[in-house]
Enzyme design. Structure first.
Site, PDB file in Angstrom:
ATOM      1  N   SER A  57      11.689   5.510   0.157  1.00 31.44           N
ATOM      2  CA  SER A  57      11.298   4.116  -0.105  1.00 31.44           C
ATOM      3  C   SER A  57      11.350   3.829  -1.600  1.00 31.44           C
ATOM      4  CB  SER A  57       9.868   3.873   0.393  1.00 31.44           C
ATOM      5  OG  SER A  57       8.951   4.597  -0.411  1.00 31.44           O
ATOM      6  N   ASP A  93      13.914   3.050   2.762  1.00 33.01           N
ATOM      7  CA  ASP A  93      12.709   2.562   3.435  1.00 33.01           C
ATOM      8  C   ASP A  93      12.059   1.467   2.567  1.00 33.01           C
ATOM      9  OD1 ASP A  93      10.685   2.645   5.420  1.00 33.01           O
ATOM     10  OD2 ASP A  93       9.533   4.147   4.324  1.00 33.01           O
ATOM     11  N   HIS A  94      10.990   0.841   3.058  1.00 30.28           N
ATOM     12  CA  HIS A  94      10.260  -0.247   2.359  1.00 30.28           C
ATOM     13  C   HIS A  94      10.735  -0.561   0.945  1.00 30.28           C
ATOM     14  CE1 HIS A  94       6.971  -0.769   5.219  1.00 30.28           C
ATOM     15  NE2 HIS A  94       7.025   0.523   5.405  1.00 30.28           N
ATOM     16  N   ASP A 115      11.430  -5.334   2.822  1.00 24.66           N
ATOM     17  CA  ASP A 115      10.063  -5.590   3.271  1.00 24.66           C
ATOM     18  C   ASP A 115       9.499  -6.784   2.515  1.00 24.66           C
ATOM     19  OD1 ASP A 115       7.467  -5.712   4.018  1.00 24.66           O
ATOM     20  OD2 ASP A 115       6.933  -3.677   3.407  1.00 24.66           O
ATOM     21  N   HIS A 190       0.194   3.518   7.885  1.00 28.66           N
ATOM     22  CA  HIS A 190       0.743   4.544   6.986  1.00 28.66           C
ATOM     23  C   HIS A 190      -0.354   5.489   6.503  1.00 28.66           C
ATOM     24  CE1 HIS A 190       3.524   1.020   6.225  1.00 28.66           C
ATOM     25  NE2 HIS A 190       4.357   1.951   6.629  1.00 28.66           N
ATOM     26  N   GLY A 191      -0.035   6.762   6.398  1.00 36.50           N
ATOM     27  CA  GLY A 191      -0.975   7.714   5.806  1.00 36.50           C
ATOM     28  C   GLY A 191      -1.642   8.612   6.831  1.00 36.50           C
ATOM     29  N   GLY A 220       4.310   4.624  10.374  1.00 40.10           N
ATOM     30  CA  GLY A 220       3.029   5.316  10.455  1.00 40.10           C
ATOM     31  C   GLY A 220       2.993   6.275  11.627  1.00 40.10           C
ATOM     32  N   GLY A 221       4.104   6.988  11.875  1.00 39.51           N
ATOM     33  CA  GLY A 221       4.190   7.887  13.030  1.00 39.51           C
ATOM     34  C   GLY A 221       3.410   9.179  12.855  1.00 39.51           C
ATOM     35  N   ASN A 244       9.068   6.328  11.992  1.00 39.54           N
ATOM     36  CA  ASN A 244       9.022   6.835  10.617  1.00 39.54           C
ATOM     37  C   ASN A 244       8.001   7.959  10.487  1.00 39.54           C
ATOM     38  OD1 ASN A 244      10.696   4.627  10.238  1.00 39.54           O
ATOM     39  ND2 ASN A 244       9.758   4.090   8.276  1.00 39.54           N
TER      40      ASN A 244
HETATM   41 ZN   LIG Z   1       6.427   1.902   6.719  1.00 41.84          ZN
END
Ligand SMILES: [Zn+2]
Length: 305
Positions: A57, A93-94, A115, A190-191, A220-221, A244
């Site tokens: 990202s 990404d983002h 994004d 996320h996180g 946020g997988g 992700n």
């Molecule tokens: Zn994301």
């Protein structure tokens, strides 16, 4: 000319997700974070005979001090050295910065994410559409975000900034922008999940998918239970096709190195060979584990002909 054209197995996000959705599996979008871990992600995909998306990202580029070209060149070198034959997508990404998107496309990325999700709907549409026109003209796929996917940090400090994706807005958004994939906010973040637990809103996913043919992306997988992810992937009528995974890879790397703090890219590059291989093996194993238990993409490289 970009080196990306020399690889037959370097494909766009759209090409990858079409096959995934048709065959009811999802493709992991893995963030190696550190350039030396790109090879570890590729090895995991190759060992599992699975397609993979390798992503970075804008925030990670800045945080780890890497340019899109450095990231892309490292990926191309490793695809060559490690004799990678499974389908690979190189994804940004983002990103909010149009300059970074152009830089990534020049460097050979085959997919980018714009994004603009914190903007009002009309502005998000306008900005995302501009990126779609630019990227599609260069044969590159686009992912955008609608609604806001929170971070677990905000959840933990009680400032829940999530905003679930509205199905009707999603329909308008996709129609007007022409994006290839849509990141939806439906209960993941996320996180690291500490206080709040992830809970996927399946009926929302189904409602969005019913109104639009766009490929759905779950951010946020990391830390989401495997059965929850598998259910989201195999929803009747089409579920999630891209998941992700970033935090879990970095955690497995840091754990293998017995570190609490994340490193800079330079620190990671300076690891001794023994530590480097130990770290890489941990990341590779995590990738293989996700492919088998989360994504259902093991052995699916053969679905691409
Ligand atoms: Zn994301």
């Amino acid at each position: 000319m970009s080196r990306s054209t020399t690889f037959n197995n370097l494909i766009t996000l759209k090409q990858a997700l079409e096959v995934a959705e048709r065959n009811q599996f999802a493709i992991g979008s893995f963030s190696p974070r550190y350039t030396p871990m790109i090879s570890a992600v590729l090895r995991g995909a190759q060992r599992s005979q699975s397609p993979a998306i390798v992503q970075i990202s804008h925030k990670e580029l800045v945080r780890y001090g890497i340019t899109p070209k450095q990231f892309a060149d490292e990926l191309f070198d490793k695809m060559h050295e490690e004799k990678i034959t499974v389908p690979i997508v190189l994804h940004l990404d983002h990103t909010k910065e149009l300059g970074t998107i152009a830089e990534a496309i020049d460097a050979g990325f085959t997919s980018v994410m714009i994004d603009a999700s914190e903007q009002p709907l009309q502005d998000n549409i306008r900005i995302s559409k501009e990126v779609v026109e630019y990227a599609h003209a260069r044969g590159v796929s686009v992912e955008a975000e609608l609604g806001m996917i929170g971070t677990t940090d905000f959840v933990e400090t009680d400032r829940d900034e999530e905003l679930y994706t509205d199905p009707d807005e999603a329909s308008i958004f996709v129609q007007q922008t022409g994006v290839d994939a849509l990141a939806v906010s439906c209960g993941t973040a996320h996180g690291v999940y500490m206080v709040k637990q992830p809970k996927v809103d399946y009926s929302r996913l189904q409602a969005i998918r019913k109104l639009t043919p766009v490929h759905l992306v779950l951010h946020g997988g990391s830390g989401v239970p495997a059965d929850m992810i598998m259910k989201a992937i195999t929803l009747p009528g089409g579920g999630v096709s891209k998941v992700n995974i970033a935090t879990d890879l970095e955690l497995s790397l840091l754990q293998a190195l017995e570190r609490e703090e994340r490193m800079s890219n330079a620190e990671c590059m300076a690891l001794g060979s023994e530590k480097m291989e130990k770290g890489r093996e941990a990341v590779t194993r995590t990738v293989q584990d996700k492919i088998r238990h989360f994504l259902g993409s093991e052995g699916k490289a053969s679905s691409f002909t």
